[in-house]
Design a protein around this motif. Structure first.
Motif, PDB file in Angstrom:
ATOM      1  N   LEU A 171       0.828  -1.201   0.000  1.00 61.96           N
ATOM      2  CA  LEU A 171       0.000   0.000   0.000  1.00 61.96           C
ATOM      3  C   LEU A 171       0.865   1.254   0.000  1.00 61.96           C
ATOM      4  O   LEU A 171       0.609   2.198  -0.750  1.00 61.96           O
ATOM      5  CB  LEU A 171      -0.940  -0.003   1.207  1.00 61.96           C
ATOM      6  CG  LEU A 171      -1.858   1.214   1.359  1.00 61.96           C
ATOM      7  CD1 LEU A 171      -2.814   1.320   0.173  1.00 61.96           C
ATOM      8  CD2 LEU A 171      -2.640   1.110   2.670  1.00 61.96           C
ATOM      9  N   LYS A 172       1.905   1.269   0.825  1.00 61.52           N
ATOM     10  CA  LYS A 172       2.809   2.418   0.888  1.00 61.52           C
ATOM     11  C   LYS A 172       3.459   2.668  -0.476  1.00 61.52           C
ATOM     12  O   LYS A 172       3.536   3.801  -0.945  1.00 61.52           O
ATOM     13  CB  LYS A 172       3.877   2.185   1.952  1.00 61.52           C
ATOM     14  CG  LYS A 172       4.822   3.337   2.136  1.00 61.52           C
ATOM     15  CD  LYS A 172       5.821   3.050   3.252  1.00 61.52           C
ATOM     16  CE  LYS A 172       6.775   4.206   3.436  1.00 61.52           C
ATOM     17  NZ  LYS A 172       7.750   3.942   4.513  1.00 61.52           N
ATOM     18  N   ALA A 173       3.897   1.598  -1.131  1.00 56.48           N
ATOM     19  CA  ALA A 173       4.520   1.732  -2.446  1.00 56.48           C
ATOM     20  C   ALA A 173       3.525   2.231  -3.483  1.00 56.48           C
ATOM     21  O   ALA A 173       3.838   3.109  -4.297  1.00 56.48           O
ATOM     22  CB  ALA A 173       5.113   0.388  -2.885  1.00 56.48           C
ATOM     23  N   ALA A 174       2.309   1.693  -3.465  1.00 52.92           N
ATOM     24  CA  ALA A 174       1.287   2.120  -4.426  1.00 52.92           C
ATOM     25  C   ALA A 174       0.902   3.577  -4.219  1.00 52.92           C
ATOM     26  O   ALA A 174       0.731   4.327  -5.178  1.00 52.92           O
ATOM     27  CB  ALA A 174       0.054   1.223  -4.317  1.00 52.92           C
ATOM     28  N   VAL A 178       1.223   7.461  -6.549  1.00 53.38           N
ATOM     29  CA  VAL A 178       0.149   8.428  -6.784  1.00 53.38           C
ATOM     30  C   VAL A 178       0.619   9.831  -6.479  1.00 53.38           C
ATOM     31  O   VAL A 178       0.065  10.807  -6.979  1.00 53.38           O
ATOM     32  CB  VAL A 178      -1.096   8.067  -5.931  1.00 53.38           C
ATOM     33  CG1 VAL A 178      -2.198   9.088  -6.096  1.00 53.38           C
ATOM     34  CG2 VAL A 178      -1.595   6.685  -6.273  1.00 53.38           C
ATOM     35  N   ALA A 179       1.644   9.970  -5.661  1.00 58.02           N
ATOM     36  CA  ALA A 179       2.198  11.244  -5.250  1.00 58.02           C
ATOM     37  C   ALA A 179       1.133  12.114  -4.587  1.00 58.02           C
ATOM     38  O   ALA A 179       0.820  13.214  -5.038  1.00 58.02           O
ATOM     39  CB  ALA A 179       2.853  11.969  -6.426  1.00 58.02           C
ATOM     40  N   LEU A 180       0.560  11.604  -3.528  1.00 56.21           N
ATOM     41  CA  LEU A 180      -0.444  12.364  -2.770  1.00 56.21           C
ATOM     42  C   LEU A 180       0.166  13.632  -2.200  1.00 56.21           C
ATOM     43  O   LEU A 180       1.315  13.639  -1.768  1.00 56.21           O
ATOM     44  CB  LEU A 180      -1.008  11.515  -1.615  1.00 56.21           C
ATOM     45  CG  LEU A 180      -1.833  10.309  -2.010  1.00 56.21           C
ATOM     46  CD1 LEU A 180      -2.127   9.464  -0.782  1.00 56.21           C
ATOM     47  CD2 LEU A 180      -3.124  10.763  -2.655  1.00 56.21           C
ATOM     48  N   PRO A 181      -0.588  14.724  -2.193  1.00 57.36           N
ATOM     49  CA  PRO A 181      -0.050  15.959  -1.608  1.00 57.36           C
ATOM     50  C   PRO A 181       0.132  15.788  -0.094  1.00 57.36           C
ATOM     51  O   PRO A 181      -0.599  15.036   0.553  1.00 57.36           O
ATOM     52  CB  PRO A 181      -1.118  17.003  -1.916  1.00 57.36           C
ATOM     53  CG  PRO A 181      -2.351  16.244  -2.212  1.00 57.36           C
ATOM     54  CD  PRO A 181      -1.927  14.880  -2.707  1.00 57.36           C
ATOM     55  N   THR A 182       1.106  16.483   0.446  1.00 59.56           N
ATOM     56  CA  THR A 182       1.376  16.440   1.884  1.00 59.56           C
ATOM     57  C   THR A 182       0.281  17.208   2.610  1.00 59.56           C
ATOM     58  O   THR A 182      -0.037  18.338   2.232  1.00 59.56           O
ATOM     59  CB  THR A 182       2.743  17.070   2.192  1.00 59.56           C
ATOM     60  OG1 THR A 182       3.722  16.400   1.399  1.00 59.56           O
ATOM     61  CG2 THR A 182       3.070  16.972   3.665  1.00 59.56           C
ATOM     62  N   PRO A 183      -0.306  16.602   3.665  1.00 57.55           N
ATOM     63  CA  PRO A 183      -1.328  17.334   4.420  1.00 57.55           C
ATOM     64  C   PRO A 183      -0.728  18.532   5.131  1.00 57.55           C
ATOM     65  O   PRO A 183       0.435  18.530   5.500  1.00 57.55           O
ATOM     66  CB  PRO A 183      -1.844  16.314   5.433  1.00 57.55           C
ATOM     67  CG  PRO A 183      -1.109  15.067   5.204  1.00 57.55           C
ATOM     68  CD  PRO A 183      -0.077  15.287   4.161  1.00 57.55           C
ATOM     69  N   ARG A 184      -1.540  19.554   5.300  1.00 52.42           N
ATOM     70  CA  ARG A 184      -1.047  20.758   5.995  1.00 52.42           C
ATOM     71  C   ARG A 184      -1.185  20.619   7.451  1.00 52.42           C
ATOM     72  O   ARG A 184      -1.947  20.073   8.045  1.00 52.42           O
ATOM     73  CB  ARG A 184      -1.831  21.973   5.530  1.00 52.42           C
ATOM     74  CG  ARG A 184      -1.509  22.285   4.092  1.00 52.42           C
ATOM     75  CD  ARG A 184      -2.217  23.531   3.700  1.00 52.42           C
ATOM     76  NE  ARG A 184      -1.997  23.744   2.287  1.00 52.42           N
ATOM     77  CZ  ARG A 184      -2.362  24.807   1.686  1.00 52.42           C
ATOM     78  NH1 ARG A 184      -2.971  25.762   2.321  1.00 52.42           N
ATOM     79  NH2 ARG A 184      -2.133  24.942   0.409  1.00 52.42           N
TER      80      ARG A 184
END
Length: 184
Positions: A171-174, A178-184
């Motif tokens: 899951l971490k690799a997948a 996706v390159a999810l944005p970093t939460p603020r």
């Protein structure tokens, strides 16, 4: 596929090697509490957050017992509720280390309720799986000894912990792809 709790991994520091592994049952801990009317949600059943807190507390106790020192919650892999609980019930959570990594411990928690108005039989109401990391006095991860199953049920839990570990890695690799944005 490499077993989860292999003893051939290099230690994180120059610390002496850990003694041999421990049986799963060594880490087993139980924590109980009575559910009071103030523990109800707006629908009259017990608050789920209460069970999550109980699972975290008993999971920490099992991790500390196995690792002979402090440990911190790294993740809650899953939390499943099977039945509601009510004011007057006695809720008991039982936890044990089901798998180990180099510094981490996979903890399984079973939660049962003894109904105040029933036959006194326990009913399974929830199950959780958490990951704890053993830490030293400075908060740095430290190695943990492997855990060894002894019964058929423990072998099944040990294998399930390895599957959850593989799933978390995949899951971490997948999600990295996706390159999810970093939460603020």
């Amino acid at each position: 596929m490499t077993p989860v709790d292999t003893s051939t991994r290099a230690p994180l520091t120059d610390a002496p090697p850990l003694p041999t592994g421990r049986p799963m049952g060594h880490s087993r801990c139980e924590l109980s509490r009575v559910i009071w009317p103030g523990d109800e949600n707006m629908f009259g059943s017990g608050k789920g957050t209460l069970i999550l807190e109980l699972a975290d507390e008993v999971g920490w106790a099992a991790a500390v017992r196995h690792s002979d020192g402090h440990a911190v919650t790294a993740s809650v892999t899953d939390m499943t509720f099977f039945a509601p609980f009510w004011a007057g019930d006695i809720v008991a959570a039982v936890a044990q280390v089901e798998g180990t990594g180099r510094t981490s411990m996979d903890i399984g928690v079973q939660v049962n309720a003894r109904r105040w108005h029933g036959s006194g039989e326990q009913e399974r109401i929830a199950e959780a799986h958490l990951v704890f990391v053993a830490v030293d006095a400075d908060g740095a991860p430290r190695p943990v000894r492997p855990v060894h199953p002894e019964t058929d049920a423990e072998y099944a839990r040990h294998r399930a912990a390895a599957i959850r570990r593989e799933y978390r890695r995949a899951l971490k690799a997948a999600l990295a792809e996706v390159a999810l944005p970093t939460p603020r």
